[in-house]
Design a protein around this motif. Structure first.
Motif, PDB file in Angstrom:
ATOM      1  N   LEU A 357      44.158  51.133   9.244  1.00  0.00           N
ATOM      2  CA  LEU A 357      42.808  50.657   8.929  1.00  0.00           C
ATOM      3  C   LEU A 357      42.810  49.939   7.573  1.00  0.00           C
ATOM      4  N   SER A 358      41.731  49.265   7.328  1.00  0.00           N
ATOM      5  CA  SER A 358      41.623  48.499   6.076  1.00  0.00           C
ATOM      6  C   SER A 358      41.564  49.460   4.887  1.00  0.00           C
ATOM      7  N   ALA A 445      44.007  63.757  14.828  1.00  0.00           N
ATOM      8  CA  ALA A 445      43.506  62.884  13.757  1.00  0.00           C
ATOM      9  C   ALA A 445      43.320  61.466  14.272  1.00  0.00           C
ATOM     10  N   GLU A 446      44.244  61.012  15.083  1.00  0.00           N
ATOM     11  CA  GLU A 446      44.153  59.638  15.613  1.00  0.00           C
ATOM     12  C   GLU A 446      42.950  59.492  16.539  1.00  0.00           C
ATOM     13  N   ILE A 447      42.663  60.534  17.298  1.00  0.00           N
ATOM     14  CA  ILE A 447      41.487  60.473  18.173  1.00  0.00           C
ATOM     15  C   ILE A 447      40.209  60.420  17.331  1.00  0.00           C
ATOM     16  N   HIS A 448      40.180  61.172  16.252  1.00  0.00           N
ATOM     17  CA  HIS A 448      39.012  61.112  15.366  1.00  0.00           C
ATOM     18  C   HIS A 448      38.833  59.693  14.825  1.00  0.00           C
ATOM     19  N   LEU A 449      39.930  59.082  14.414  1.00  0.00           N
ATOM     20  CA  LEU A 449      39.861  57.728  13.865  1.00  0.00           C
ATOM     21  C   LEU A 449      39.455  56.718  14.941  1.00  0.00           C
ATOM     22  N   GLY A 454      37.161  53.026  15.424  1.00  0.00           N
ATOM     23  CA  GLY A 454      37.693  52.115  16.434  1.00  0.00           C
ATOM     24  C   GLY A 454      39.161  51.824  16.240  1.00  0.00           C
ATOM     25  N   ARG A 455      39.875  52.751  15.605  1.00  0.00           N
ATOM     26  CA  ARG A 455      41.298  52.521  15.381  1.00  0.00           C
ATOM     27  C   ARG A 455      42.013  52.512  16.724  1.00  0.00           C
ATOM     28  N   HIS A 504      44.566  47.857  23.137  1.00  0.00           N
ATOM     29  CA  HIS A 504      43.604  48.966  23.152  1.00  0.00           C
ATOM     30  C   HIS A 504      42.282  48.507  23.752  1.00  0.00           C
ATOM     31  N   LYS A 505      41.793  47.390  23.269  1.00  0.00           N
ATOM     32  CA  LYS A 505      40.483  46.903  23.751  1.00  0.00           C
ATOM     33  C   LYS A 505      40.560  46.496  25.222  1.00  0.00           C
TER      34      LYS A 505
END
Lengths: 641, 354
Positions: A357-358, A445-449, A454-455, A504-505
């Motif tokens: 992420l940024s 953690a990745e699911i939370h993000l 929208g990670r 992903h999208k």
């Protein structure tokens, strides 16, 4: 340009060589060959059960005579895996000689309508059985004549004790056998196709009596060379889509084909639809209770093979990944836009470079960690320990970005709080269960993000394969959108590789579209159940302490409750029956957790993508059949389903 | 009784249908039987109202209620409302319920059941039978018309009240597999005939992409000549359909651009004659090469489906379709229908006039 990913090869490729170029032999190795070793493939009835897109028709097509003949006449090295697979299945001997004469009969709806004719059941069953045999004879002969053999080159061999009955099927000469089969087929066809069926008396008068060639045929010999040597072939009839039959028709056919005295090899390919809700739900239950071989029921009379088996799932997943990759690469090599650029490895075109992420968002997550530390009064020394456990994880070789680092830290902090319920206001105590960082926590953690920022989560070939829920058709449907975009990029002279964000999208959008296109029976109700389960799983997965690591993708019903669904909640049982039959849900029986046995209703890959859930299995929400029934009862009372 | 042919066929469209009905039926002593659909479609009412208002005409109505699993309550309510209006117009009526699917949902039986329901009826008291296709599905109407065409000895008419606006607002969910319409199988499925050459003539229509894909998958036709409605009410309709189906046309169907057919959206005879012409030309080519079939799929407008039906009846052509699992209609569509007069169509299939 046709995108072959949009359709299975078996659906549109008729030429055997073209088909062989695209098909993977892995399903034969994975599901079929072990039974050939036991001699159980050709001497008794074989039932192959699977969800739509699981590869049944591909398997059937591989065993057709014309396909095997194409394999053997082409000495191309690329066919070697297929030859090996067919040899291990007993279809080819010594890698060079064909052993079976397979023909595939799709039992489409025109067989089902025989049950609607105004005749006694016995006559209706008789019409069906005679028709199947007539078309099998026609199919075998057509396979041989299309391969270049004349009728004079073909000889039917009778069973020793059945020579007299040969006359009922036309006699000894193949041309007469062919003529008789055509006659029988046409007579029966005209009965079913008539706008108004003929009267029973008329049918009895004209009906072909005692047309039972399967009782008579031992094998079929065909001239194999110019010296006139005859090659014996075991005739194999493959009935595809047997689930289209009426239940009683199915029972009759199964009973008929289970007879051990039949010498003709016979397979029935079917979906779970054919089984009653009781049977379909129990087919999975029984499947895990059986003998040493995984997911089979072998008896003296029937070999049952369940595709997409529910036990040995990790192994199944690995096998499927291998098969799917092989299939995808073959499909890519058929597309000139990829082939000319030597881009025939799908995995290499799916960028797996981790996305971060940024800086601004990372700063946000870091600030959240600081806020949580203050809120929970976690000491600095404890924080250092938590950070150190994450560093240990990264030191073991698995690198993570700063965004995942802080998200994981946040999870650990929440877990620490949960595991220290008696923590004093000031001071620090050890949690009742140590906090270690493994893949599961990182996944959580990745699911939370994913949900908060929208990670990207769904990218890479393994994730694509896993999202297909071990279903070849679903894999192709998901891949097709990625391949379409790659083609566009190539046409625009850009790099074909898709970034993690893109993948992903595209996959999530595609999954949503595919779910919207569901049109199978009770699909509306299935969508409701799947959506409700999905929402519950998201809620659970987003709990701050990620109690199930990556999160939940299933609901669990106590094992002892599950078999009663059919009797206590028949409507629910029917809906689940179709949900399982069409891959919207999977049933996992006998799942042990906390000293208890559960039956899991696990979301399929499409629902997982749509709702943004983990692809890792195992996490579930404790549930009950009563609660599950409530999910649909509200809609049912509104007449919505 | 003599029937229509390519060169002689009585048909009417638009206001001339009402004129014909008035001229032909009013105070004529004729006894008319109307067979129509009793469904949610607002067009279900129109023809019955038209006949019911003719002076001195005796009308008996048979109204077919097509039952599908789990129809939405809203549609059932609309169907009931429509039927109240029909009952006012045609007092002597009977409802015949046809379950389209078998109990286990594995067989499509609507065509079979409608043929069975209507075969035993006594039509001797009628001078004219009118089949109103407006609210009947293809799977039901085609076998019904085929049965009547082959058996009745009185005048047989087809009528339809078409409304393209309602067509666009009516949505359907189809089953996933195609099949031949009952009574229109020809010998297409005979294995004994070996590989026969097939030419498929699909009517391209909006929102029917899945249906046409399923039909193509059913048979893998050797050649495809898609039919575009032209002329049509929307002059850009053909372009829009071509764009929508470009992927199939250029891809799996491999259609040569010279193989696209055009048929007047509102003139069933145009399509009927086009199909016969193609069938004639094809017979000449294939007479020495084995069997060939022209296969129809009437997925477009009702008017065009009449043309396909006429060709199929005359030449025993196979017709492939995909049965509908459920229908739905946009809210407000019914009241909007009342504001727009439908386009009427009439074809006289057989009778004294020939």
């Amino acid at each position: 340009m046709i995108n072959p990913f949009e359709k299975r090869a078996t659906e549109y490729i008729r030429d055997s060589e073209a088909f062989l170029a695209m098909v993977s032999p892995e399903p034969l190795n994975a599901y079929i060959s072990k039974y050939a070793k036991n001699g159980n493939l050709y001497d008794r009835l074989v039932r192959i059960v699977g969800t739509p897109g699981s590869g049944k028709t591909t398997i059937a097509t591989l065993f057709q005579y014309k396909t095997i003949a194409a394999v053997l006449r082409n000495s191309s090295v690329s066919y070697a895996p297929i030859i090996d697979a067919l040899t291990s299945c007993g279809a080819i001997a010594n890698g060079t000689q064909q052993c079976i004469l397979g023909c595939r009969l799709p039992l489409e709806s025109d067989y089902r309508v025989y049950w609607e004719l105004p005749y006694p059941d016995e006559l209706k069953s008789g019409l069906l059985i005679s028709m199947i045999q007539a078309r099998s004879i026609l199919g075998w002969i057509r396979n041989l004549t299309n391969a270049g053999h004349s009728l004079e080159d073909i000889r039917f061999v009778t069973r020793e004790d059945a020579e007299g009955a040969f006359e009922c099927i036309g006699g000894a000469e193949t041309k007469n056998i062919l003529a008789r089969a055509k006659e029988v087929e046409k007579d029966i066809y005209l009965i079913a196709a008539a706008l108004v069926p003929p009267r029973y008396e008329q049918v009895r008068e004209n009906l072909p009596t005692a047309y039972m060639p399967f009782d008579v045929i031992e094998s079929i010999m065909v001239k194999s060379n110019s010296q006139g040597d005859m090659l014996p072939l075991r005739p194999l009839m493959i009935l595809d889509d047997v689930h289209s039959l009426h239940d009683k028709q199915f029972q009759e056919i199964q009973s008929w084909l289970s007879r051990r005295e039949l010498r003709v090899a016979r397979w029935m390919l079917m979906r779970f639809d054919i089984l009653s809700p009781q049977e379909s739900l129990n087919e999975v239950l029984i499947d895990t209770q059986t003998m040493q071989s995984s997911a089979t029921r072998n008896s003296r009379d029937v070999t049952s093979i369940l595709l997409q088996q529910s036990d040995g799932r990790l192994q199944q997943r690995k096998l499927f990944r291998k098969m799917a990759r092989d299939m995808a690469n073959r499909y890519l090599s058929q597309m000139s836009v990829f082939r000319t650029r030597k881009l025939t490895d799908l995995a290499s075109l799916l960028d797996t470079t981790d996305f971060t992420l940024s800086d601004g968002k990372i700063a946000e997550i870091k600030a959240e960690c600081e806020k949580a530390q203050r809120k929970f009064s976690i000491s600095d020394s404890r924080m250092k320990e938590l950070e150190s456990s994450i560093d240990d994880y990264t030191r073991s070789g698995k690198q993570i970005g700063r965004d995942v680092y802080y998200a994981t830290l946040l999870v650990l902090m929440n877990r620490y709080v949960k595991r220290t319920p008696n923590r004093p206001l000031f001071g620090d105590i050890e949690p009742f269960q140590p906090l270690t960082v493994r893949n599961g926590v990182i996944d959580g953690a990745e699911i939370h993000l994913l949900h908060k920022y929208g990670r990207p989560y769904y990218f890479g070939i393994d994730e694509l394969c896993d999202a297909a829920t071990e279903n070849a058709e679903q894999f192709l449907h998901l891949s097709s959108i990625l391949v379409d975009v790659m083609i566009t990029r190539l046409i625009r002279q850009r790099n074909a590789s898709l970034s993690a964000e893109n993948q992903h999208k595209l996959l999530r959008d595609r999954a949503g579209d595919l779910i919207n296109q569901w049109g199978f029976p009770r699909s509306h109700a299935v969508k409701i159940i799947v959506d409700e389960i999905g929402k519950l799983c998201v809620e659970k997965s987003l709990q701050k302490n990620a109690p199930l690591n990556g999160g939940a993708i299933a609901i669990g019903i106590p094992q002892e409750e599950f078999p009663r669904i059919v009797t206590d909640y028949p409507e629910l049982a029917q809906i689940l029956h179709f949900a399982v039959a069409y891959n919207a849900l999977s049933l996992v029986y006998d799942h042990s957790t906390k000293g208890r046995k559960w039956c899991l209703l696990e979301l399929g890959g499409l629902a997982i993508l749509k709702h943004g859930l983990t692809l890792k299995r195992g996490g579930f929400i404790e549930f009950s059949t009563a609660k599950l029934n409530k999910l649909i009862s509200h809609e049912a009372s509104n007449g919505q389903i | 009784m003599a029937k229509y042919s390519r060169d002689r066929c009585i048909e009417h469209r638009g206001p001339s249908v009402e004129t014909f009905v008035d001229d032909y039926f009013a105070n004529s002593g004729r006894k008319c039987c109307i067979i129509a659909g009793a469904g949610f479609d607002p067009r279900a009412v129109y023809i019955s109202n038209l006949l019911g208002s003719v002076e001195g005409l005796s009308v008996k109505g048979y109204y077919i209620k097509e039952e599908r699993p789990k129809s939405a309550k809203e549609l059932s309510d609309r169907a009931d409302e429509n039927f109240e209006k029909i009952a006012e117009a045609v007092a002597d009526h009977e409802i015949i319920t046809i379950n389209i699917f078998s109990d286990d949902m594995k067989a499509i039986l609507g065509g079979r059941r409608v043929a069975e329901a209507f075969r035993g009826k006594d039509y001797s008291g009628f001078s004219d039978i009118i089949v109103d296709l407006s609210a009947l599905s293809v799977g039901t109407s085609f076998p019904l018309v085929s049965l009547l065409f082959k058996t009745v000895k009185c005048n047989l008419h087809l009528m339809v009240a078409a409304n393209a606006g309602i067509d666009e607002k009516t949505y359907s969910t189809e089953i996933s597999e195609a099949d031949l319409i009952h009574g229109f199988r020809s010998d297409l499925d005979l294995e004994g005939d070996g590989n026969v050459a097939t030419l498929w003539l699909p009517q391209l229509a909006k929102d029917k992409k899945n249906v046409l894909q399923a039909i193509y998958k059913f048979r893998e036709f050797n050649d495809v000549c898609p039919i575009l409605p032209f002329p049509s009410l929307n002059p850009r309709c053909g372009d829009e359909l071509l764009t929508s189906f470009m992927h199939e046309i250029e891809g799996a169907w491999q259609v040569d651009s010279r193989s696209i057919l055009y048929a007047d959206e509102n003139n069933p005879l145009d399509l009927y004659r086009t199909i016969l012409r193609i069938d004639d030309e094809r017979k000449k080519v294939f007479e020495n090469f084995g069997k060939s079939y022209v296969v129809l799929s009437p997925t477009g407008s009702k008017m065009l489906s009449i043309g396909a039906l006429m060709a199929a009846l005359e030449r025993n052509l196979p017709v492939v379709y995909v049965e509908t699992l459920e229908y739905n209609i946009e809210a407000g569509c019914a009241s909007e229908a009342g504001d727009v007069a439908p386009l009427l169509g009439h074809v006289w299939l057989k009778g004294d006039v020939y």
